[in-house]
Motif scaffolding. Structure first.
Motif, PDB file in Angstrom:
ATOM      1  N   MET A   1       0.846  -1.199   0.000  1.00  0.00           N
ATOM      2  CA  MET A   1       0.000   0.000   0.000  1.00  0.00           C
ATOM      3  C   MET A   1       0.882   1.250   0.000  1.00  0.00           C
ATOM      4  SD  MET A   1      -3.160   0.842   2.511  1.00  0.00           S
ATOM      5  CE  MET A   1      -2.275   0.958   4.033  1.00  0.00           C
ATOM      6  N   SER A   2       0.633   2.134  -0.920  1.00  0.00           N
ATOM      7  CA  SER A   2       1.434   3.364  -0.953  1.00  0.00           C
ATOM      8  C   SER A   2       0.848   4.373   0.025  1.00  0.00           C
ATOM      9  CB  SER A   2       1.438   3.949  -2.359  1.00  0.00           C
ATOM     10  OG  SER A   2       0.193   4.565  -2.600  1.00  0.00           O
ATOM     11  N   LEU A   3       1.645   5.397   0.306  1.00  0.00           N
ATOM     12  CA  LEU A   3       1.167   6.426   1.231  1.00  0.00           C
ATOM     13  C   LEU A   3      -0.056   7.144   0.669  1.00  0.00           C
ATOM     14  CD1 LEU A   3       4.386   8.052   2.713  1.00  0.00           C
ATOM     15  CD2 LEU A   3       2.551   6.949   3.967  1.00  0.00           C
ATOM     16  N   ALA A   4      -0.066   7.330  -0.656  1.00  0.00           N
ATOM     17  CA  ALA A   4      -1.200   8.018  -1.273  1.00  0.00           C
ATOM     18  C   ALA A   4      -2.485   7.218  -1.079  1.00  0.00           C
ATOM     19  CB  ALA A   4      -0.925   8.246  -2.753  1.00  0.00           C
ATOM     20  N   GLU A   5      -2.373   5.888  -1.235  1.00  0.00           N
ATOM     21  CA  GLU A   5      -3.557   5.028  -1.031  1.00  0.00           C
ATOM     22  C   GLU A   5      -3.978   5.035   0.434  1.00  0.00           C
ATOM     23  OE1 GLU A   5      -2.333   1.967  -4.594  1.00  0.00           O
ATOM     24  OE2 GLU A   5      -2.063   1.395  -2.509  1.00  0.00           O
ATOM     25  N   TYR A   6      -2.944   4.993   1.298  1.00  0.00           N
ATOM     26  CA  TYR A   6      -3.193   5.041   2.736  1.00  0.00           C
ATOM     27  C   TYR A   6      -3.947   6.318   3.089  1.00  0.00           C
ATOM     28  CZ  TYR A   6      -1.977   5.319   7.734  1.00  0.00           C
ATOM     29  OH  TYR A   6      -2.021   5.432   9.092  1.00  0.00           O
ATOM     30  N   ALA A   7      -3.525   7.415   2.477  1.00  0.00           N
ATOM     31  CA  ALA A   7      -4.154   8.706   2.747  1.00  0.00           C
ATOM     32  C   ALA A   7      -5.600   8.716   2.281  1.00  0.00           C
ATOM     33  CB  ALA A   7      -3.375   9.831   2.079  1.00  0.00           C
ATOM     34  N   SER A   8      -5.837   8.187   1.083  1.00  0.00           N
ATOM     35  CA  SER A   8      -7.211   8.245   0.576  1.00  0.00           C
ATOM     36  C   SER A   8      -8.104   7.283   1.345  1.00  0.00           C
ATOM     37  CB  SER A   8      -7.240   7.974  -0.925  1.00  0.00           C
ATOM     38  OG  SER A   8      -6.990   6.610  -1.159  1.00  0.00           O
ATOM     39  N   GLU A   9      -7.509   6.182   1.850  1.00  0.00           N
ATOM     40  CA  GLU A   9      -8.278   5.244   2.668  1.00  0.00           C
ATOM     41  C   GLU A   9      -8.783   5.920   3.942  1.00  0.00           C
ATOM     42  OE1 GLU A   9      -6.679   1.267   4.408  1.00  0.00           O
ATOM     43  OE2 GLU A   9      -7.071   1.093   2.258  1.00  0.00           O
ATOM     44  N   ASN A  10      -7.947   6.821   4.470  1.00  0.00           N
ATOM     45  CA  ASN A  10      -8.339   7.522   5.694  1.00  0.00           C
ATOM     46  C   ASN A  10      -9.027   8.853   5.411  1.00  0.00           C
ATOM     47  OD1 ASN A  10      -7.325   6.064   8.241  1.00  0.00           O
ATOM     48  ND2 ASN A  10      -5.679   5.817   6.744  1.00  0.00           N
ATOM     49  N   ARG A  11      -9.471   8.998   4.201  1.00  0.00           N
ATOM     50  CA  ARG A  11     -10.208  10.178   3.770  1.00  0.00           C
ATOM     51  C   ARG A  11      -9.449  11.488   4.010  1.00  0.00           C
ATOM     52  NH1 ARG A  11     -14.836   9.501   6.968  1.00  0.00           N
ATOM     53  NH2 ARG A  11     -14.204   7.395   7.357  1.00  0.00           N
ATOM     54  N   LEU A  12      -8.189  11.468   3.636  1.00  0.00           N
ATOM     55  CA  LEU A  12      -7.410  12.708   3.679  1.00  0.00           C
ATOM     56  C   LEU A  12      -7.396  13.307   2.275  1.00  0.00           C
ATOM     57  CD1 LEU A  12      -4.342  11.577   5.835  1.00  0.00           C
ATOM     58  CD2 LEU A  12      -6.583  12.354   6.580  1.00  0.00           C
ATOM     59  N   HIS A  13      -7.386  14.637   2.206  1.00  0.00           N
ATOM     60  CA  HIS A  13      -7.380  15.311   0.909  1.00  0.00           C
ATOM     61  C   HIS A  13      -6.032  15.953   0.644  1.00  0.00           C
ATOM     62  CE1 HIS A  13     -11.661  14.780   1.088  1.00  0.00           C
ATOM     63  NE2 HIS A  13     -11.651  15.347   2.287  1.00  0.00           N
ATOM     64  N   ARG A  14      -5.696  16.096  -0.621  1.00  0.00           N
ATOM     65  CA  ARG A  14      -4.439  16.740  -0.953  1.00  0.00           C
ATOM     66  C   ARG A  14      -4.522  18.222  -0.570  1.00  0.00           C
ATOM     67  NH1 ARG A  14      -1.438  19.095  -5.007  1.00  0.00           N
ATOM     68  NH2 ARG A  14      -3.091  19.316  -6.537  1.00  0.00           N
ATOM     69  N   VAL A  15      -3.490  18.687   0.123  1.00  0.00           N
ATOM     70  CA  VAL A  15      -3.474  20.074   0.596  1.00  0.00           C
ATOM     71  C   VAL A  15      -3.073  21.006  -0.534  1.00  0.00           C
ATOM     72  CG1 VAL A  15      -2.262  21.684   2.102  1.00  0.00           C
ATOM     73  CG2 VAL A  15      -2.989  19.479   2.966  1.00  0.00           C
ATOM     74  N   GLY A  16      -3.744  22.135  -0.619  1.00  0.00           N
ATOM     75  CA  GLY A  16      -3.349  23.156  -1.588  1.00  0.00           C
ATOM     76  C   GLY A  16      -3.962  22.942  -2.959  1.00  0.00           C
ATOM     77  N   ALA A  17      -4.771  21.884  -3.109  1.00  0.00           N
ATOM     78  CA  ALA A  17      -5.391  21.659  -4.410  1.00  0.00           C
ATOM     79  C   ALA A  17      -6.422  22.752  -4.672  1.00  0.00           C
ATOM     80  CB  ALA A  17      -6.059  20.288  -4.434  1.00  0.00           C
ATOM     81  N   ARG A  18      -6.497  23.204  -5.916  1.00  0.00           N
ATOM     82  CA  ARG A  18      -7.447  24.262  -6.252  1.00  0.00           C
ATOM     83  C   ARG A  18      -8.863  23.706  -6.208  1.00  0.00           C
ATOM     84  NH1 ARG A  18      -6.666  25.564 -12.070  1.00  0.00           N
ATOM     85  NH2 ARG A  18      -8.173  23.923 -12.306  1.00  0.00           N
ATOM     86  N   PRO A  19      -9.766  24.341  -5.459  1.00  0.00           N
ATOM     87  CA  PRO A  19     -11.139  23.824  -5.422  1.00  0.00           C
ATOM     88  C   PRO A  19     -11.861  24.088  -6.739  1.00  0.00           C
ATOM     89  CG  PRO A  19     -10.958  25.833  -4.112  1.00  0.00           C
ATOM     90  CD  PRO A  19      -9.583  25.529  -4.623  1.00  0.00           C
ATOM     91  N   SER A  20     -13.002  23.412  -6.918  1.00  0.00           N
ATOM     92  CA  SER A  20     -13.796  23.654  -8.117  1.00  0.00           C
ATOM     93  C   SER A  20     -14.272  25.098  -8.110  1.00  0.00           C
ATOM     94  CB  SER A  20     -15.006  22.724  -8.133  1.00  0.00           C
ATOM     95  OG  SER A  20     -15.885  23.098  -7.088  1.00  0.00           O
TER      96      SER A  20
END
Lengths: 263, 282
Positions: free
Chosen positions: B1-20
């Protein structure tokens, strides 16, 4: 660089270590690069011709070289390292202000820097600045009027709150800024050297306030050069050295190793 | 399991991403009180340091109008539009709103570096706040402008009320301009050096001081071109409303509204696309 080459099993190992705890920040193989127009010249370039020098003006500074770690709920993590090691870059990337060149930061909610100073206007009274700072932090007008008395009391500025902020001493300004910023219950908070402000008594009270924020289900990152405040407030310490995560673990061990390296 | 998958599994969002775009605008709407408070605070702060305080808001355009009126009144001779003093006062006062919106809007991100670096909020709040600030100074300026044109002999009329929707459309136009200027300055800082020149060019080409049809009467095709100059349109409408014996083509209302909406939408989109860029230092 060891962190970025972890295998899947080791990552699950981290997870097992934090068993039952909720991860709130995941930093995944983070690289940050700055592209800087270099005004001067490097020592090596001294002999080069004008034309050649002009061509190489943009320099890349690789500030973070693959940092990975996971922070859990209720942790207070000290971040230490020499000047220019990448601590502040790491914090600014956590908040989303500096975009990563590679890798990413994931968080349960947007981490906040403890700081509101930049939103304030020195020519306005302390009172108006509480309004302005509160709105900048995302409070509604009603919430600010509820918090106002606490902020004034915490900053100990009852007698001066109607005076322009520029007339305050630097200690008074720092107290006001801290009081406004710390009035918000942050889920993930980043404190960059803020505990060094004010007199001894105010420092103790601000440390207590940081602990209070942490106890209310928050996660705190504390960047500091004062090993004393790191050891007093943190449950875990991360040591950043030249853009690489050098060590991560128990405060006493990491601080000890860091001190050894500085001798 | 990669950290990115781990993060999405725990419902974490990428910081600084431009919202819609929709979420971005609703977040910005939630900060409207901040934009207004900052505008008000800046006005108050700038007034405090000057001895004449608020009065400078009128003194500056008044002196401008006097100077331009005198110089160009003489230079133009017989080509001078009728009611020239009134013509210049309306032109100078209204153009000031556009010029300050564009110039302060351009500095709204680069000039607030520390704020952009330390607090997370939709950056659109900053240029919007500068336009609010300019609108707040425009209102007393308009009051003074009315007094001047009354003194200069314009009869008061119900038609004057049309200035309210006109200023509303003008504000939308200036918002769009400020947003575009704000982002361009982030990419190319040198633009702040050029903007005074751009302001001058627009000042002399939008008919602040001349009646276009008199100056260019030997080139009718060029006069036609000015039908589509947004600043010429707004000034013509304002003069038509306020000055006796001045006519304007009502189609200008439509042209200017289309310009404003188009510039505003383009500005919002153009500004939003670069949202992740604004905090970066390089």
């Amino acid at each position: 660089m060891a962190e970025s080459t972890k295998t899947g099993e080791e990552l699950i190992g981290i997870d097992a270590m934090g068993y039952g705890r909720k991860p709130v920040v995941v930093v995944d193989d983070l690289h940050v690069k700055y592209y800087v127009h270099a005004g001067g010249k490097k020592v090596k370039e001294a002999g080069r011709s004008l034309l050649q020098r002009g061509a190489g003006r943009v320099r890349t500074v690789h500030a973070l070289k693959g940092v990975s770690f996971t922070a859990y709920e209720n942790e207070s993590i000290g971040v230490i390292g020499a000047n220019g090691s990448g601590k502040s870059t790491l914090m600014r990337t956590l908040v989303g202000l500096t975009p990563p060149a590679q890798g990413a930061v994931y968080a349960s909610s947007r981490p906040n820097l403890l700081g509101v100073g930049a939103a304030l206007i020195p020519d306005l009274s302390g009172e108006k600045n509480i309004q302005l700072g509160g709105l900048a932090l995302g409070f509604s007008k009603q919430e600010i009027s509820e918090l106002r008395d606490d902020i004034v009391e915490f900053a100990e500025l009852e007698d001066f709150i109607d005076l322009p902020m520029r007339t305050y001493s630097s200690g008074m300004q720092a107290r006001l800024k801290f009081a406004i910023a710390a009035s918000k219950q942050h889920e993930i908070l980043i404190v960059d050297e803020a505990l060094a402000v004010g007199d001894q008594r105010f420092r103790e009270r601000s440390e207590a306030r940081i602990r209070e924020i942490r106890e209310n289900a928050g996660t705190v990152f504390l960047v500091s050069h004062s090993m004393k405040s790191i050891l007093d407030t943190c449950s875990r310490v991360i040591w950043i050295n030249k853009g690489v995560l050098e060590m991560d673990g128990d405060p006493k061990e990491v601080v000890k190793a860091y001190r050894e390296s500085r001798k | 399991m990669s950290l990115a998958e781990y993060a999405s599994e725990n419902r974490l969002h990428r910081v600084g991403a431009r919202p819609s775009l929709f979420r971005y605008l609703s977040e910005a709407w939630a900060r409207r009180d901040f934009a207004v408070a900052m505008a008000r605070g800046k006005i108050e702060a700038s007034n405090q340091r000057n001895r004449l305080g608020m009065l400078w808001i009128f003194i500056k355009p008044t002196l401008n109008a006097l100077m331009y009126g005198a110089i160009f009144g003489i230079l133009q001779g017989a080509n001078r539009p009728e009611n020239f003093p009134m013509y210049v006062v309306i032109g100078v006062f209204l153009f000031e709103f556009f010029a300050t919106s564009m110039n302060n809007g351009a500095k709204s991100i680069t000039g607030n570096g520390a704020l952009v670096q330390s607090l997370a909020f939709p950056r659109i709040t900053l240029p919007v706040s500068t336009v609010i600030q300019n609108l707040m100074t425009l209102v007393p300026m308009l009051a003074v402008m009315f007094i001047y044109i009354l003194i200069l002999g314009a009869p008061i009329s119900v038609e004057w009320l049309l200035i309210i929707p006109l200023v509303a459309i003008f504000t939308v136009f200036n918002l769009g301009v400020a947003l575009i200027a704000a982002r361009l300055t982030v990419h190319v800082r040198d633009l702040t050096q050029l903007l005074p020149l751009v302001t001058r060019i627009l000042f002399y080409t939008s008919g602040v001081l001349f009646a276009i049809d008199r100056i260019l009467k030997s080139h009718p095709w060029a006069v036609k071109f000015f039908d589509f100059h947004p600043l010429h349109e707004i000034l013509s409408i304002a003069r038509g409303i306020l000055m006796p014996g001045m006519d304007y083509d009502p189609i200008y209302w439509l042209y200017f509204s289309v310009w404003s909406v188009a510039v505003f939408l383009a500005g919002v989109l153009f500004f939003w696309v670069a949202e992740e860029r604004y905090g970066r230092v390089d």
